[in-house]
Design an enzyme around this catalytic site. Sequence first.
Site, PDB file in Angstrom:
ATOM      1  CG  ASP A  98      13.982 117.243  16.385  1.00 46.20           C
ATOM      2  OD1 ASP A  98      14.692 116.935  15.399  1.00 46.20           O
ATOM      3  OD2 ASP A  98      13.043 116.521  16.774  1.00 46.20           O
ATOM      4  CG  ASP A 142      17.623 116.216  14.314  1.00 48.75           C
ATOM      5  OD1 ASP A 142      16.833 116.931  13.700  1.00 48.75           O
ATOM      6  OD2 ASP A 142      17.270 115.187  14.926  1.00 48.75           O
ATOM      7  CG  ASN A 179      14.463 113.809  17.995  1.00 39.54           C
ATOM      8  OD1 ASN A 179      13.543 113.037  17.765  1.00 39.54           O
ATOM      9  ND2 ASN A 179      15.354 114.154  17.084  1.00 39.54           N
ATOM     10  CB  THR A 203      16.060 117.504  10.327  1.00 44.93           C
ATOM     11  OG1 THR A 203      16.748 118.335  11.280  1.00 44.93           O
ATOM     12  CG2 THR A 203      16.679 117.658   8.962  1.00 44.93           C
ATOM     13  CG  PHE A 215       8.858 111.711  16.269  1.00 41.99           C
ATOM     14  CD1 PHE A 215       8.172 111.474  17.460  1.00 41.99           C
ATOM     15  CD2 PHE A 215       9.758 112.767  16.226  1.00 41.99           C
ATOM     16  CE1 PHE A 215       8.389 112.268  18.581  1.00 41.99           C
ATOM     17  CE2 PHE A 215       9.977 113.567  17.343  1.00 41.99           C
ATOM     18  CZ  PHE A 215       9.283 113.312  18.525  1.00 41.99           C
ATOM     19  CG  ASN A 216      10.483 114.888  12.391  1.00 44.35           C
ATOM     20  OD1 ASN A 216      10.741 114.807  13.585  1.00 44.35           O
ATOM     21  ND2 ASN A 216      11.411 114.801  11.438  1.00 44.35           N
ATOM     22  CG  HIS A 253      15.161 108.847  10.220  1.00 38.19           C
ATOM     23  ND1 HIS A 253      14.353 107.944   9.575  1.00 38.19           N
ATOM     24  CD2 HIS A 253      15.331 108.362  11.478  1.00 38.19           C
ATOM     25  CE1 HIS A 253      14.032 106.977  10.405  1.00 38.19           C
ATOM     26  NE2 HIS A 253      14.616 107.190  11.563  1.00 38.19           N
ATOM     27  CG  ASP A 254      16.800 114.214  10.925  1.00 37.54           C
ATOM     28  OD1 ASP A 254      15.713 113.890  10.417  1.00 37.54           O
ATOM     29  OD2 ASP A 254      16.931 114.479  12.128  1.00 37.54           O
TER      30      ASP A 254
HETATM   31  C1  BDR Z   1      12.564 111.594  12.737  1.00 40.07           C
HETATM   32  O1  BDR Z   1      12.195 111.640  14.109  1.00 40.07           O
HETATM   33  C2  BDR Z   1      13.303 111.900  14.912  1.00 40.07           C
HETATM   34  O2  BDR Z   1      13.380 110.991  15.976  1.00 40.07           O
HETATM   35  C3  BDR Z   1      14.516 111.856  14.030  1.00 40.07           C
HETATM   36  O3  BDR Z   1      15.446 112.850  14.419  1.00 40.07           O
HETATM   37  C4  BDR Z   1      13.978 112.114  12.660  1.00 40.07           C
HETATM   38  O4  BDR Z   1      13.955 113.496  12.352  1.00 40.07           O
HETATM   39  C5  BDR Z   1      12.381 110.195  12.211  1.00 40.07           C
HETATM   40  O5  BDR Z   1      11.052 109.810  12.317  1.00 40.07           O
HETATM   41 CA    CA Z   2      15.092 115.111  13.710  1.00 34.34          CA
END
Ligand code: BDR
Ligand code: CA
Length: 315
Positions: free
Chosen positions: A14, A19, A43, A128, A169-170, A244-245
């Site tokens: 996303d 990403d 996102n 991701t 978040f994800n 993160h990703d």
């Molecule tokens: C995740 O949330 C998104 O904002 C980032 O792309 C990542 O996948 C981190 O919490």
């Molecule tokens: Ca992401």
Amino acid sequence: MSQTNPMPIICDCDPGHDDAISLILACSRPELNILAVTTSAGNQTPDKTLNNALRILTLLGRTDLDVAGGTLKPLARDLIIADNVHGESGIDGPTLPKATFSAVSLSAIELIAQKVRQSPQPVILNPTGPLTNIALFLTCYPELHNNVDSIVLMGGAASAGNWTAAAEFNIFVDPEAADIVFKSGIPIVMCGLDVTHQAYILESDIQRIRSISNPVSNCVADLLDFFAQYHKDPKWELKGAPLHDPCTIAWLLQPDLFRTLDCWVGIETKGELTQGMTVVDRYHLSGNPTNAKVLLDVDREGFVELLIGSLERYS
Ligand code: BDR
Ligand code: CA
């Protein structure tokens, strides 16, 4: 000399700054055979994440890849976006080329199914973003599960969340989808906040990336400049922007950078205070069988060297 086949992988993302960097890392490496790129709503809105994937791949010259857009919203909830982190476009910061190619005329779920069905080797799914597309694929095509090698995902946390006190978040965006994925029986590698908050990038690393000075590394430096802003708030207690990703791709390329734990992970879909929490059974208290490998620690400097070395491969 023996040569191993590149790992077949489908990136479901996303974009999203991290990403985008994850895709850039994946596309730089011969160890990975990217079969398709699919996009999820997360996102930013689904139209924007799809367009962002097409623009990043245009920058990389990977217009040969099949790309498809996914579902418009989570399985059972309204979409929440992270424009406070990723900006109006979803990848604010760099000036990117317009996409010079289009998505295929299949949905993300259909494209994933087609690629998994056709692959002579079991495929790695690499989500991701929110897990909506992956959950629908697994639900609609149970006969293809045996040609999925593993699901290497960014999401969740064994400790605190970043969207609510309990949730990352994800997983928070689509907990019902995450629940389906974690119950699927397919091996899962969970790159959660425990590890991704250690995979931070310093200002001095961004300068090194900029000094590589090719169009892709310049784009990554611009992405990081923007992404770093949000993470400068002292409440996060971070020394730099957490990538993160890209941890998912780093795991596939160099697993020795990470410390892991095999255990059961459950998804909270009903909690009043804990919606989207990944309940990580670190001490094997539940008696539930292991369903995930949870990444806990990373060698940050090794991770940054991997990223920088990969960016140097672009011209
Ligand atoms: C995740 O949330 C998104 O904002 C980032 O792309 C990542 O996948 C981190 O919490
Ligand atoms: Ca992401």
